[in-house]
Design a protein around this motif. Sequence first.
Motif, mmCIF file in Angstrom:
data_model
loop_
_atom_site.group_PDB
_atom_site.id
_atom_site.type_symbol
_atom_site.label_atom_id
_atom_site.label_comp_id
_atom_site.label_asym_id
_atom_site.label_seq_id
_atom_site.Cartn_x
_atom_site.Cartn_y
_atom_site.Cartn_z
ATOM 1 N N ALA A 157 0.846 -1.196 0.000
ATOM 2 C CA ALA A 157 0.000 0.000 0.000
ATOM 3 C C ALA A 157 0.880 1.243 0.000
ATOM 4 O O ALA A 157 1.789 1.354 0.820
ATOM 5 N N ILE A 158 0.607 2.163 -0.921
ATOM 6 C CA ILE A 158 1.304 3.449 -0.913
ATOM 7 C C ILE A 158 0.336 4.485 -0.352
ATOM 8 O O ILE A 158 -0.814 4.574 -0.775
ATOM 9 N N VAL A 159 0.821 5.241 0.645
ATOM 10 C CA VAL A 159 -0.015 6.163 1.413
ATOM 11 C C VAL A 159 0.665 7.527 1.460
ATOM 12 O O VAL A 159 1.893 7.607 1.546
ATOM 13 N N VAL A 160 -0.130 8.596 1.372
ATOM 14 C CA VAL A 160 0.394 9.942 1.595
ATOM 15 C C VAL A 160 -0.281 10.521 2.830
ATOM 16 O O VAL A 160 -1.463 10.268 3.070
ATOM 17 N N VAL A 161 0.489 11.248 3.628
ATOM 18 C CA VAL A 161 -0.063 11.955 4.782
ATOM 19 C C VAL A 161 0.258 13.432 4.639
ATOM 20 O O VAL A 161 1.291 13.807 4.090
ATOM 21 N N GLY A 162 -0.657 14.271 5.102
ATOM 22 C CA GLY A 162 -0.440 15.707 5.033
ATOM 23 C C GLY A 162 -1.346 16.418 6.013
ATOM 24 O O GLY A 162 -2.361 15.876 6.445
ATOM 25 N N ASP A 163 -0.961 17.657 6.343
ATOM 26 C CA ASP A 163 -1.772 18.438 7.264
ATOM 27 C C ASP A 163 -2.675 19.422 6.526
ATOM 28 O O ASP A 163 -3.422 20.155 7.153
ATOM 29 N N GLY A 164 -2.607 19.463 5.203
ATOM 30 C CA GLY A 164 -3.419 20.399 4.437
ATOM 31 C C GLY A 164 -2.900 21.822 4.503
ATOM 32 O O GLY A 164 -3.578 22.753 4.093
ATOM 33 N N ASN A 165 -1.692 21.996 5.030
ATOM 34 C CA ASN A 165 -1.127 23.328 5.184
ATOM 35 C C ASN A 165 0.367 23.355 4.840
ATOM 36 O O ASN A 165 1.126 24.073 5.466
ATOM 37 N N GLY A 166 0.785 22.527 3.885
ATOM 38 C CA GLY A 166 2.161 22.587 3.427
ATOM 39 C C GLY A 166 3.074 21.479 3.893
ATOM 40 O O GLY A 166 4.244 21.471 3.540
ATOM 41 N N ILE A 167 2.597 20.532 4.666
ATOM 42 C CA ILE A 167 3.436 19.413 5.103
ATOM 43 C C ILE A 167 2.922 18.145 4.435
ATOM 44 O O ILE A 167 1.728 17.854 4.473
ATOM 45 N N ILE A 168 3.840 17.385 3.824
ATOM 46 C CA ILE A 168 3.459 16.185 3.076
ATOM 47 C C ILE A 168 4.513 15.103 3.275
ATOM 48 O O ILE A 168 5.689 15.405 3.475
ATOM 49 N N GLY A 169 4.076 13.844 3.243
ATOM 50 C CA GLY A 169 4.985 12.710 3.321
ATOM 51 C C GLY A 169 4.353 11.502 2.656
ATOM 52 O O GLY A 169 3.136 11.412 2.548
ATOM 53 N N TRP A 170 5.169 10.571 2.208
ATOM 54 C CA TRP A 170 4.654 9.351 1.589
ATOM 55 C C TRP A 170 5.305 8.147 2.231
ATOM 56 O O TRP A 170 6.397 8.227 2.785
ATOM 57 N N GLY A 171 4.609 7.016 2.150
ATOM 58 C CA GLY A 171 5.145 5.797 2.724
ATOM 59 C C GLY A 171 4.622 4.575 2.011
ATOM 60 O O GLY A 171 3.539 4.582 1.438
ATOM 61 N N LEU A 172 5.394 3.508 2.058
ATOM 62 C CA LEU A 172 5.037 2.244 1.452
ATOM 63 C C LEU A 172 4.989 1.198 2.542
ATOM 64 O O LEU A 172 5.942 1.045 3.306
ATOM 65 N N GLY A 173 3.860 0.496 2.645
ATOM 66 C CA GLY A 173 3.712 -0.553 3.637
ATOM 67 C C GLY A 173 3.398 -1.877 2.972
ATOM 68 O O GLY A 173 2.587 -1.930 2.047
ATOM 69 N N LYS A 174 4.035 -2.941 3.425
ATOM 70 C CA LYS A 174 3.795 -4.269 2.872
ATOM 71 C C LYS A 174 3.443 -5.216 4.002
ATOM 72 O O LYS A 174 4.118 -5.236 5.030
ATOM 73 N N ALA A 175 2.361 -5.988 3.805
ATOM 74 C CA ALA A 175 1.932 -6.942 4.839
ATOM 75 C C ALA A 175 1.004 -7.980 4.216
ATOM 76 O O ALA A 175 0.571 -7.838 3.064
ATOM 77 N N GLY A 176 0.670 -8.968 4.998
ATOM 78 C CA GLY A 176 -0.230 -10.024 4.547
ATOM 79 C C GLY A 176 -1.683 -9.591 4.517
ATOM 80 O O GLY A 176 -2.505 -10.194 3.821
ATOM 81 N N GLU A 177 -2.035 -8.579 5.277
ATOM 82 C CA GLU A 177 -3.403 -8.045 5.310
ATOM 83 C C GLU A 177 -3.389 -6.604 4.813
ATOM 84 O O GLU A 177 -2.422 -5.877 5.013
ATOM 85 N N VAL A 178 -4.511 -6.185 4.205
ATOM 86 C CA VAL A 178 -4.615 -4.831 3.653
ATOM 87 C C VAL A 178 -4.510 -3.784 4.754
ATOM 88 O O VAL A 178 -3.770 -2.802 4.625
ATOM 89 N N THR A 179 -5.208 -3.981 5.852
ATOM 90 C CA THR A 179 -5.203 -2.982 6.929
ATOM 91 C C THR A 179 -3.818 -2.826 7.552
ATOM 92 O O THR A 179 -3.399 -1.713 7.874
ATOM 93 N N ALA A 180 -3.104 -3.941 7.692
ATOM 94 C CA ALA A 180 -1.748 -3.875 8.248
ATOM 95 C C ALA A 180 -0.810 -3.155 7.281
ATOM 96 O O ALA A 180 0.054 -2.377 7.707
ATOM 97 N N ALA A 181 -0.982 -3.380 5.988
ATOM 98 C CA ALA A 181 -0.136 -2.712 4.992
ATOM 99 C C ALA A 181 -0.389 -1.207 5.017
ATOM 100 O O ALA A 181 0.552 -0.413 4.937
#
Length: 168
Positions: A36-60
């Motif tokens: 799963a590729i995920v982006v997080v941000g505060d909506g005010n200029g801060i952004i980050g991305w991450g890649l999670g791998k797991a056997g279940e979707v929620t854990a990824a």
Amino acid sequence: MNKVKINSDVELKDRLVAINRVTKVTKGGRTFTFAAIVVVGDGNGIIGWGLGKAGEVTAAIAKGVEAAKKNLVKVPVLKGTIPHEMEAHYGGAQVFLRPAAAGTGLVAGGAMRAVLESVGVKDVLAKSKGSSNPHNLVKATIVALSNMRDAYTIAGTRGISMEKVFKG
């Protein structure tokens, strides 16, 4: 890239960009895992991305969110848009970002839209060329955003006043 340390009082919203089911064929049959590729941000200029791998979707997704919180960058957002045009590429993906007038909206698709919404950009014209791989599109968009400089940063690096920046 201007990495940023955040305080615990910053509210980061996570957004799932893509989920990929990966199959490993073994002697005993097929083993499915999820990336799963995920982006997080505060909506005010801060952004980050991450890649999670797991056997279940929620854990990824959870692993992706934790990874995204570890590599945050600060992006200049001026009046709901970006300060200037920017072109960047990562792998086979190439992105082009152009500031837009207020009321234009977010003209971007897929992975680029997720990144730009998370960072807090409201009006921008965006185009992706080359590969449509969501992983590389997210990374190319974040590279383009992190290379942006606003007028205050330029004045500071040149050691001149704001008036001189705009006069030429």
